[in-house]
Design an enzyme around this catalytic site. Sequence first.
Site, PDB file in Angstrom:
ATOM      1  N   ARG A  80     -13.779  -8.249   1.688  1.00 57.76           N
ATOM      2  CA  ARG A  80     -12.960  -8.745   0.576  1.00 57.76           C
ATOM      3  C   ARG A  80     -13.832  -9.368  -0.513  1.00 57.76           C
ATOM      4  O   ARG A  80     -13.445 -10.335  -1.166  1.00 57.76           O
ATOM      5  CB  ARG A  80     -11.911  -9.758   1.075  1.00 57.76           C
ATOM      6  CG  ARG A  80     -10.971  -9.229   2.141  1.00 57.76           C
ATOM      7  CD  ARG A  80     -10.107  -8.074   1.644  1.00 57.76           C
ATOM      8  NE  ARG A  80      -9.308  -7.551   2.723  1.00 57.76           N
ATOM      9  CZ  ARG A  80      -9.666  -6.543   3.513  1.00 57.76           C
ATOM     10  NH1 ARG A  80     -10.826  -5.931   3.309  1.00 57.76           N
ATOM     11  NH2 ARG A  80      -8.892  -6.122   4.478  1.00 57.76           N
ATOM     12  N   SER A 112      -1.236 -10.457   2.624  1.00 55.99           N
ATOM     13  CA  SER A 112      -2.053 -11.375   3.422  1.00 55.99           C
ATOM     14  C   SER A 112      -2.645 -12.462   2.534  1.00 55.99           C
ATOM     15  O   SER A 112      -3.359 -12.161   1.574  1.00 55.99           O
ATOM     16  CB  SER A 112      -3.182 -10.610   4.115  1.00 55.99           C
ATOM     17  OG  SER A 112      -2.656  -9.638   4.991  1.00 55.99           O
ATOM     18  N   GLU A 144      -7.577 -15.270   0.458  1.00 51.68           N
ATOM     19  CA  GLU A 144      -8.100 -14.122  -0.282  1.00 51.68           C
ATOM     20  C   GLU A 144      -7.327 -13.963  -1.588  1.00 51.68           C
ATOM     21  O   GLU A 144      -7.617 -13.091  -2.390  1.00 51.68           O
ATOM     22  CB  GLU A 144      -8.051 -12.835   0.541  1.00 51.68           C
ATOM     23  CG  GLU A 144      -6.693 -12.338   0.943  1.00 51.68           C
ATOM     24  CD  GLU A 144      -6.783 -10.984   1.638  1.00 51.68           C
ATOM     25  OE1 GLU A 144      -6.443  -9.983   1.006  1.00 51.68           O
ATOM     26  OE2 GLU A 144      -7.186 -10.939   2.813  1.00 51.68           O
TER      27      GLU A 144
END
Length: 338
Positions: A164, A238, A334
């Site tokens: 990520r 997420s 994230e």
Amino acid sequence: MHIQPEVSLKPHNTFGIDVKAQQFVEVHQLSDLQTLLKEQQQNPTPLLILGGGSNVLFTRDFEGLVAKIKLKGIRLLREDDSNVWLEAAAGEVWHDLVMHCVQKGYGGIENLSLIPGTVGAAPMQNIGAYGVEIKQVLETVQAVERSTGVLKVFTNEECKFGYRESVFKNIYKDQFVITGITLKLSKKPTFNTSYGAIQEVLQTNQVKELSIQAISDAVCQIRSSKLPDPAKIGNAGSFFKNPTIPFTQFEQLKQAFPHIVGYPVANSQVKVPAGWLIEQSGWKGKRFGHIGVHSRQALVLVNYGGGEGSQIRQLSADIQQSVLQKFGIAIQPEINII
């Protein structure tokens, strides 16, 4: 370009947070983007580049200009017997690009089906799912430098992809605007079905002959069963990254928590699912007024309607503290929090 004053960003972020941009503009042409950046250099004001708004949490009004990238286009650059090279503009919806490739028989991104957001955001955080990351098929990223308006091309190696992560999130943060990507996809794909529940769903669907279409369908089915539709419940998928910890720490935790889940990765590290840590810390399905943690996936924080970004930010901080106290593991968002 038409710059609008005092525009609500509620329809432009998947959390559905109702904040305002002091100014708002949609950018449909590369030349318009370069003009906009030149004007910004002459009259500096805060500038926020927005794609699909699926990876951002607004906690306040934005005192500046929000530029929504709407660059469009998917085109075949070249091909040989085994591969195709495809160029996609930053404003294309990522899932639409995946569906285009699946229908054409171009393999490589079918495991990334139904990931929300735009093409431009994909390399920013090296999107990944079900054993595949975009770095595995990405050839180049085209991006305009904010300070000069010059279009530059970054190779895969120059993007320095990590979990990520990319240069656009760290050393070049806020220095470039991604305008497009080039992917190298396969006409003779190798299928990746080993991660998650893909094989189980393929069996349930009685798939006789494996194909990228079958894998894409399975991934869509899995994601739809686990993740809420942002059109119905505000969320950004997420919220946290899966942390990696040393193997020795994982073994110690296993003594205290025998059912802990982990996946070995490079350098004697183990990746631990953040959703499992959050669920074991008692957060799954918890609701606090207008916000909460999703009942089917603890990684997903939700806005049931009327929630504020600051409330979700506080909830995320409380979850981080709880997981750290219980497991000694620091989990990181994230999501881009503004």
